[in-house]
Every structure is written in structure tokens, then in C-alpha cells.
Scaffold this motif. Structure first.
Motif, PDB file in Angstrom:
ATOM      1  N   ARG A 182       0.645  -8.744   7.132  1.00  0.00           N
ATOM      2  CA  ARG A 182       1.884  -8.725   7.930  1.00  0.00           C
ATOM      3  C   ARG A 182       1.566  -8.762   9.423  1.00  0.00           C
ATOM      4  NH1 ARG A 182       6.202  -4.038   6.783  1.00  0.00           N
ATOM      5  NH2 ARG A 182       4.733  -2.808   8.010  1.00  0.00           N
ATOM      6  N   TYR A 196      -2.272   8.940   9.282  1.00  0.00           N
ATOM      7  CA  TYR A 196      -1.462   7.797   9.688  1.00  0.00           C
ATOM      8  C   TYR A 196      -2.302   6.920  10.614  1.00  0.00           C
ATOM      9  CZ  TYR A 196       2.506   5.441  11.894  1.00  0.00           C
ATOM     10  OH  TYR A 196       3.389   4.498  12.357  1.00  0.00           O
ATOM     11  N   ARG A 213      -2.092   3.828  13.404  1.00  0.00           N
ATOM     12  CA  ARG A 213      -1.286   2.913  14.222  1.00  0.00           C
ATOM     13  C   ARG A 213      -2.229   1.811  14.692  1.00  0.00           C
ATOM     14  NH1 ARG A 213       3.470   3.341  17.059  1.00  0.00           N
ATOM     15  NH2 ARG A 213       4.031   4.451  15.175  1.00  0.00           N
ATOM     16  N   LYS A 233       6.974  -7.675  13.429  1.00  0.00           N
ATOM     17  CA  LYS A 233       6.898  -6.254  13.786  1.00  0.00           C
ATOM     18  C   LYS A 233       6.299  -6.177  15.192  1.00  0.00           C
ATOM     19  CE  LYS A 233       5.712  -1.917  11.542  1.00  0.00           C
ATOM     20  NZ  LYS A 233       6.908  -1.216  11.974  1.00  0.00           N
ATOM     21  N   TYR A 272      10.866  -2.469  20.493  1.00  0.00           N
ATOM     22  CA  TYR A 272      11.667  -1.642  19.569  1.00  0.00           C
ATOM     23  C   TYR A 272      12.874  -1.043  20.272  1.00  0.00           C
ATOM     24  CZ  TYR A 272       9.714  -1.535  14.904  1.00  0.00           C
ATOM     25  OH  TYR A 272       9.382  -1.850  13.610  1.00  0.00           O
ATOM     26  N   GLU A 330      18.896  -2.825   7.946  1.00  0.00           N
ATOM     27  CA  GLU A 330      17.942  -1.768   7.586  1.00  0.00           C
ATOM     28  C   GLU A 330      18.198  -0.589   8.506  1.00  0.00           C
ATOM     29  OE1 GLU A 330      13.917  -2.929   8.428  1.00  0.00           O
ATOM     30  OE2 GLU A 330      14.446  -3.742  10.373  1.00  0.00           O
ATOM     31  N   GLY A 369      13.566   2.638  11.371  1.00  0.00           N
ATOM     32  CA  GLY A 369      12.152   2.563  10.988  1.00  0.00           C
ATOM     33  C   GLY A 369      11.980   2.637   9.486  1.00  0.00           C
ATOM     34  N   ILE A 418       6.562  -2.723   3.398  1.00  0.00           N
ATOM     35  CA  ILE A 418       5.529  -2.600   2.366  1.00  0.00           C
ATOM     36  C   ILE A 418       5.941  -1.543   1.342  1.00  0.00           C
ATOM     37  CG2 ILE A 418       3.091  -1.945   2.044  1.00  0.00           C
ATOM     38  CD1 ILE A 418       2.784  -3.861   4.610  1.00  0.00           C
ATOM     39  N   THR A 419       6.602  -0.495   1.806  1.00  0.00           N
ATOM     40  CA  THR A 419       7.128   0.504   0.869  1.00  0.00           C
ATOM     41  C   THR A 419       8.269  -0.116   0.054  1.00  0.00           C
ATOM     42  OG1 THR A 419       6.717   2.020   2.698  1.00  0.00           O
ATOM     43  CG2 THR A 419       7.756   2.945   0.738  1.00  0.00           C
ATOM     44  N   SER A 428       6.799   3.707   5.477  1.00  0.00           N
ATOM     45  CA  SER A 428       5.473   4.320   5.391  1.00  0.00           C
ATOM     46  C   SER A 428       5.538   5.810   5.701  1.00  0.00           C
ATOM     47  CB  SER A 428       4.512   3.631   6.353  1.00  0.00           C
ATOM     48  OG  SER A 428       4.356   2.299   5.956  1.00  0.00           O
TER      49      SER A 428
HETATM   50  N1  PXG Z   1      11.947  -1.296   9.123  1.00  0.00           N
HETATM   51  C1  PXG Z   1      11.443  -1.126  10.361  1.00  0.00           C
HETATM   52  C2  PXG Z   1      12.192  -1.629  11.532  1.00  0.00           C
HETATM   53  C3  PXG Z   1      10.202  -0.494  10.514  1.00  0.00           C
HETATM   54  O1  PXG Z   1       9.675  -0.330  11.730  1.00  0.00           O
HETATM   55  C4  PXG Z   1      10.104  -0.200   8.104  1.00  0.00           C
HETATM   56  C5  PXG Z   1      11.320  -0.856   8.020  1.00  0.00           C
HETATM   57  C6  PXG Z   1       9.416   0.235   6.843  1.00  0.00           C
HETATM   58  O2  PXG Z   1       8.321  -0.629   6.580  1.00  0.00           O
HETATM   59  P1  PXG Z   1       7.026  -0.127   5.804  1.00  0.00           P
HETATM   60  O3  PXG Z   1       6.155  -1.338   5.776  1.00  0.00           O
HETATM   61  O4  PXG Z   1       6.454   1.013   6.593  1.00  0.00           O
HETATM   62  O5  PXG Z   1       7.471   0.283   4.444  1.00  0.00           O
HETATM   63  C7  PXG Z   1       9.508  -0.033   9.374  1.00  0.00           C
HETATM   64  C8  PXG Z   1       8.194   0.640   9.541  1.00  0.00           C
HETATM   65  C9  PXG Z   1       7.861   5.590  13.173  1.00  0.00           C
HETATM   66  C10 PXG Z   1       7.356   4.337  12.554  1.00  0.00           C
HETATM   67  O6  PXG Z   1       7.197   6.076  14.101  1.00  0.00           O
HETATM   68  C11 PXG Z   1       8.109   3.652  11.650  1.00  0.00           C
HETATM   69  C12 PXG Z   1       7.611   2.480  11.082  1.00  0.00           C
HETATM   70  C13 PXG Z   1       6.387   2.037  11.423  1.00  0.00           C
HETATM   71  C14 PXG Z   1       5.654   2.721  12.329  1.00  0.00           C
HETATM   72  C15 PXG Z   1       6.130   3.887  12.897  1.00  0.00           C
HETATM   73  O7  PXG Z   1       8.913   6.076  12.776  1.00  0.00           O
HETATM   74  N2  PXG Z   1       8.414   1.856  10.212  1.00  0.00           N
END
Ligand code: PXG
Length: 284
Positions: free
Chosen positions: A50, A86, A88, A149, A153, A182, A185, A209-210, A246
Motif C-alpha cells: 500500500r 506500533y 509509523r 495514504k 490528514y 469511513e 482513522g 488492511i484490517t 490497525s
Molecule cells: N481509514 C483511514 C483514513 C486511516 O487512516 C484506516 C482507515 C484503517 O486502515 P488499516 O489499514 O489500519 O486497517 C486508517 C488507518 C492514528 C492512525 O493515529 C490511524 C491510522 C493509521 C495510522 C495512525 O489514529 N489509520
């Protein structure tokens, strides 16, 4: 804690980027948020794919091959001796001048941070959370494809602020047609009459991914699932609702905009999927 930046390791306090980095100046870059469970990086390959697809979409050349990136992430986890945490992973356009032109940035910067994960309190999983819909819309495909991504943000942050002001942890973001995309996050799912629904990526959902893992688990459990357009009406009248991400894993939602979802308790299918997700993680 050691932070990786462009081939070197730095202590947390010394881990810095240039003020001329276009990641800072313009939000020009891409990122991933990844979990480490039991010493194993969860779905690392999928996150790397991704990341590279996001980078390709914004014409950002990552100065290492995918296999090399994968090995580098594993190395940072090892160096930090992290069992659960975690990651990043950030790739910025790199250092340039004050103009927008990415051609002025000779080399992208790769940053890998390993941190302790901020877990949601267990009672949220037992009781569920209340969310709102936000007035901040998900970016349209003709603005910036929401599948990228990127480091931009700000509209998600506006929605998050709105959620916090309403005393909630998350907010639903709609697309410009008013369909559910959605959360800020997290991806969103509903259950109606035994079937599982989630918005498609073309409605503004990140290809989470989740989300993909939960769709796979639902298939294994013979729960019919479908990605399709959903409106607020569909959310309000759902039997169950939950978020995936995640950080959140599978988080039950029990109220949206003051409407109680189902009987106001985390649903049966939500619970089955949360359990299946945790078992999947535990199996490594
Ligand atoms: N939608 C958005 C806009 C995201 O940023 C997800 C869905 C879920 O995707 P995954 O691949 O994680 O199942 C995300 C990912 C945070 C944080 O600090 C959140 C995400 C990634 C990194 C940090 O809350 N969400």
C-alpha cells in the motif's frame, strides 16, 4: 527507542527532519501505521504494498526496493526489541526549497518509528462507542484519491476535532455525494439481517488492511459480506456497527448521531469477528 532516518539510527530526542522537508512544508509524502503483535509485524507485506502504491500515485520515488524496505522495517523492530507495539513508516518528498516543485527535492526521506501502542481501554470493546457524522467530507477522487495514504490528514483532523467536541472518539466522514466513506482513522462496517456491509474504496474508503482481514474472516465464518454504497440511513437502521483499523482492531459502535444501533449493545456478529480477529493475531 531508536528511530531510523535514511540509513541511520537516532535516539528519540535527536530524531529530526529538515524544516525544508516537503513532508513538513506541504504534507508531501505517504505513510503507514502498522502493528507488532508478539514480535511479529502484522501484515507487513500488505502495508509495504500500500505504501508503494500510494507513493506511485503521487509520483514519489522511494529510494529502496520493496524487499529492502520490508527487511529494514523488520530490522528497526529488532533493534528496538519490540514485542508488541506500533510502527509509523513515513516517506516524505525530502529536503527541497520553499517552492512546491518536487523536482527540487533530490531524494525522498524514509523514516521508521517504533513506539508503544496506545490501546483503547478494554471496556470500549465490551460496551461499544458512540460516534457522530462529521461535516468535514472525505476528499473526492478528483481532489486527491482517498486511497492514497498521504501526509495530508487535515480534513480527517477537522472531523476528529468535531468528534472530540461532541465527546466522541471517532467521526464518520461522508463523501461529497453524502454516502458514507469511513471514519477519520478507521473503516466502518454495518450488519443488517445477518449480512455485513462496508463502503467500497470508490466511495472514499481507504483500502484498510484490517478491513480486508475482517472481510476474509467473515467469509471463513460464512457471514455474507458486500462492499457497497451506504448512507446515514443505513447506519442508523443497522442491527450492528463496528469500526476497523490497525489501532482499533474491531471496535463495536453502539450509537451514531444519538441513534441507538440495534439494542445499544455490541452485536453478536461484531463479537464473533472481534474474537476471530484476535485468534487470527494470536495464531501469528
Ligand atoms: N481509514 C483511514 C483514513 C486511516 O487512516 C484506516 C482507515 C484503517 O486502515 P488499516 O489499514 O489500519 O486497517 C486508517 C488507518 C492514528 C492512525 O493515529 C490511524 C491510522 C493509521 C495510522 C495512525 O489514529 N489509520
Amino acid at each position: 527507542m531508536k528511530v531510523y532516518i535514511d540509513g541511520n539510527y537516532y535516539d528519540k530526542e535527536q530524531a529530526c527532519v529538515s524544516v525544508f522537508d516537503h513532508g513538513l512544508l506541504y504534507g508531501d509524502g505517504v505513510f503507514e501505521g502498522i502493528r507488532i503483535y508478539n514480535g511479529t509485524v502484522f501484515k507487513l507485506r500488505e502495508h509495504i504494498v500500500r505504501l508503494y502504491q500510494s507513493a506511485k500515485a503521487i509520483l514519489l520515488h522511494i529510494p529502496m526496493a520493496m524487499a529492502e524496505m520490508q527487511a529494514q522495517v523488520e530490522e528497526v523492530v529488532k533493534v528496538n526489541n519490540t514485542h508488541d507495539g506500533y510502527i509509523r513508516l513515513v516517506v516524505t518528498r525530502g529536503r527541497g526549497d520553499l517552492g512546491l516543485d518536487p523536482a527540487k527535492c533530490p531524494k525522498a526521506s524514509v523514516i521508521i518509528i517504533v513506539a508503544d501502542v496506545e490501546l483503547y481501554p478494554p471496556e470500549y470493546y465490551a460496551k461499544g462507542i458512540e460516534i457522530i457524522t462529521s461535516s468535514s467530507r472525505r476528499l473526492p477522487v478528483d481532489g486527491l484519491d482517498p486511497r492514497i495514504k498521504s501526509l495530508n490528514y487535515l480534513n480527517n483532523i477537522m472531523a476528529k476535532l468535531e468528534a472530540k467536541q461532541a465527546g466522541c472518539l471517532e467521526a464518520v466522514m461522508l463523501n461529497k455525494e453524502g454516502y458514507v466513506a469511513e471514519c477519520t482513522g478507521d473503516n466502518i462496517f454495518v450488519v443488517k439481517e445477518g449480512r455485513l456491509y462496508t463502503p467500497t474504496v470508490y466511495q472514499g474508503a481507504l483500502d484498510g488492511i484490517t478491513r480486508a482481514t475482517v472481510l476474509e474472516l467473515a467469509q471463513k465464518l460464512n457471514i455474507p459480506c458486500e462492499a457497497r454504497a451506504l448512507s446515514c440511513y443505513d447506519l442508523y437502521n443497522a442491527d450492528e456497527c463496528f469500526l476497523t483499523g490497525s489501532g482499533a482492531e474491531v471496535m463495536p459502535v453502539t450509537a451514531i448521531d444519538g441513534r441507538r444501533i440495534g439494542d445499544g449493545k455490541p452485536g453478536v456478529i461484531t463479537h464473533r469477528l472481534l474474537k476471530a480477529f484476535r485468534e487470527f493475531i494470536a495464531a501469528g
